[in-house]
Scaffold this motif. Sequence first.
Motif, PDB file in Angstrom:
ATOM      1  N   THR A  88       0.818  -1.213   0.000  1.00 15.85           N
ATOM      2  CA  THR A  88       0.000   0.000   0.000  1.00 15.85           C
ATOM      3  C   THR A  88       0.852   1.265   0.000  1.00 15.85           C
ATOM      4  O   THR A  88       0.383   2.323  -0.423  1.00 15.85           O
ATOM      5  CB  THR A  88      -0.932   0.021   1.229  1.00 15.85           C
ATOM      6  N   GLY A  89       2.092   1.176   0.488  1.00 13.42           N
ATOM      7  CA  GLY A  89       2.953   2.357   0.459  1.00 13.42           C
ATOM      8  C   GLY A  89       3.178   2.855  -0.956  1.00 13.42           C
ATOM      9  O   GLY A  89       3.179   4.060  -1.210  1.00 13.42           O
ATOM     10  N   GLY A  93      -0.141   5.048  -0.761  1.00 11.74           N
ATOM     11  CA  GLY A  93       0.569   6.114  -0.072  1.00 11.74           C
ATOM     12  C   GLY A  93       1.277   7.080  -0.997  1.00 11.74           C
ATOM     13  O   GLY A  93       1.413   8.266  -0.679  1.00 11.74           O
ATOM     14  N   THR A 267       6.851   8.499   4.032  1.00 14.57           N
ATOM     15  CA  THR A 267       5.986   7.642   3.224  1.00 14.57           C
ATOM     16  C   THR A 267       6.812   6.728   2.335  1.00 14.57           C
ATOM     17  O   THR A 267       6.483   5.543   2.152  1.00 14.57           O
ATOM     18  CB  THR A 267       5.040   8.487   2.360  1.00 14.57           C
ATOM     19  N   SER A 334      -6.388   6.886   4.699  1.00 10.04           N
ATOM     20  CA  SER A 334      -5.066   6.424   4.278  1.00 10.04           C
ATOM     21  C   SER A 334      -5.059   4.980   3.810  1.00 10.04           C
ATOM     22  O   SER A 334      -4.014   4.460   3.443  1.00 10.04           O
ATOM     23  CB  SER A 334      -4.076   6.583   5.442  1.00 10.04           C
ATOM     24  N   LEU A 434       1.002   4.021  11.803  1.00 15.05           N
ATOM     25  CA  LEU A 434       1.732   4.300  10.571  1.00 15.05           C
ATOM     26  C   LEU A 434       3.044   5.026  10.868  1.00 15.05           C
ATOM     27  O   LEU A 434       4.091   4.709  10.283  1.00 15.05           O
ATOM     28  CB  LEU A 434       0.864   5.139   9.629  1.00 15.05           C
ATOM     29  N   GLU A 510      -4.179  12.836   7.292  1.00 12.03           N
ATOM     30  CA  GLU A 510      -2.907  13.076   6.632  1.00 12.03           C
ATOM     31  C   GLU A 510      -1.938  13.837   7.532  1.00 12.03           C
ATOM     32  O   GLU A 510      -0.739  13.739   7.388  1.00 12.03           O
ATOM     33  CB  GLU A 510      -3.124  13.880   5.344  1.00 12.03           C
TER      34      GLU A 510
END
Length: 524
Positions: A88-89, A93, A267, A334, A434, A510
Motif C-alpha cells: 500500500t505504500g 501512499g 511515506t 489512508s 503508521l 494526513e
Amino acid sequence: MNSDMEMTDVRGNWSSADLVDREPPPRPPWWRRWIDSFKPMEHHASDRDTKANEAGEGVEFIAEGPGLKRTLKNRHIQMIAIGGAIGTGLFIGSGGVLAKGGPASLLLGFILIGTMLFNVVMALGEMAVLYPIAGSFSVYSARFIDPAWGFAMGWNYALQWLVVLPLELTAAAITIKYWGSSLDPGIWITIFLVAVIFINFFGVKGYGEAEFIFSMIKIVAVTGFIILGVVINVGGAPDGKFYGVTTWHDPGAFNHGFQGFCSVFVTAAFAFGGTEMVGLAAAESANPRKCLPRATKQVFWRISIFYIVTLFLIGLIVPYDHPRLLGNNPNASSHDATASPFVIAITDAGIKILPSIFNGVILVSVLSVGNSAVYGSSRTLSAMAHTGQAPRFLGYVDRQGRPLFAIILALLLGGLAYLVEAGAASEDIFGWLLAISGLSTIFTWLSICWSHIRFRAAWKAQGHTLDELPFKAAFGVIGSWWGLIFNVLILIAQFIISVWPIEKRGSDCEAIPNKDGTRVIIVV
C-alpha cells in the motif's frame, strides 16, 4: 515355537535378518502428525548451520539460535527480494506524497531513498552471507555496536512489523468497499486474519510459497502498468488524451516547496519497508551463500523499475491537484484504494474493468505485507528470546520450525484492526501505527549501516582482508556511510515537517503521521 527361537540369539534379541524382514511401523494418521508437529523441536548438532561455522567467529552467533528449518529455496528468496515489500505504500501512499510534494518531489525523494536502500541491502547482504542467523539485525547490532543497542533495535524491528499487520488488515477491509460491499469491515478483517493464520501455520514453507505467488502477481501487475502508463501518456487510451509532460507544467513539478519535498521521505520509507526482509530470511534458506548475493543484487532492479519508472509515469499522468488523491480528498482515508494514483490513472483514461483488476492486485499486496509482518515479527522475537532479550516463551519452536508463541502474539495484535469500528477515532490510532512503522524502518536501516561500518573496522583490526569475504557490498563502507547519514537526514526532515506542517487540504488523517512522527522519535 522352535522357528521363533531361531529368530533370536541367546539373549532373546531379534536377529539382523529378522529386522530386515520386518515391515516398518505404520504411519500415524494425519491428525496425530498434525498434533505432534506442535511439540518442541528436537535439536541436534547437525541442525546447526555448519556453513556459517566455516567463517570461524560465526560459531558464537548461532550456537544458541532457534531451530528454524532451512526450507526456503532460491526462487523464494529471489521473489521476496524483488516483490516482497510492494504494498500500500507504493499503490496508495504514493498518491498522498504526490499531492503534498508534486511529481518532481515524489521522483527525487524515491530516487534518494532508493540509492540509500541499495547500500543498506548490500551491507546487510555482506554480513548475512557470512553470518546467516535468525534475527540478524538485532544480533549484528549487539555484536558490532553495543548489546544495549542490539536490544533496542530488536524490539524496534519487532514493533515495526507488529503494528503493520492491523494496518494491512484494515486496508484490506476498506479495499473491499471498492466493489460496493455492504458487509461490516469487521467481517472482512476476520476473513483476512484467518487467511494469514492459515498461511503462517504452514511454517516457513507456507510463507515462502505464498510470497512467491503474491510477488509474482505484483510484479506482473506493475510491469503491466508500466506498459499501460506509456500507452496512456502518448494518447493511446480510450480517452485519446496526450499527456507528455503537461502535468509538470500545469499544475507544476513541485508543490509546497521544501516542505513538500521533506514530506516524501517517511511515506517512501514505509513503501520500501520490508526490503531488508531478505536478510532475515537467510536463516531459513537452504543455501544462503548462494542465493543471498543474487537476491541483494536484484534489489537494484526492483528499485529502478518497480518504483522509479512507475512513479515517474504516475507523475506524468496524474496531476498533484487531482481531487481524488489522498490529501486532496476530505473523504479519503489512508487505506482507501479509490485514492490510489494507479486506479485514478486507469479510470481517468476511460479504461473499463482494469480498475477493478488493479484493485484486486492492491488487495493481494495488502495480504502479502500482512503475511510478511507476521513472519518478520515472529522470527525477530524468537531470536531475541534465545539471547535473553525477550521473554523465554517466545523462543519456543515446534517440530515444523515455527516460532509458535511469537506467531500467536503477532496474530493477537492483529486484532487491533477491529479498532476500525471506532469510527473517526480510529484514524488517530492508525496514524500513530503508521508513524511507528515508518520511523522504525528508518532506525532499522540506520542500524544496519552502522553495524556494517563497525564490522568492516573489526574485520580489518583482526588482520583479515576483503578478499576473504564471500560477498562484498558494492560500494563498501562509503555506501554504508551514505546510508547512515541519509537516514539521519530523514529523521531531521520528519522533524521539520512536524514543526512546520504543510497546510491541510484533505482528510485530517494526513496530518497525523507528521505530528505523531516527532512524538515517536522522542519516545525512541
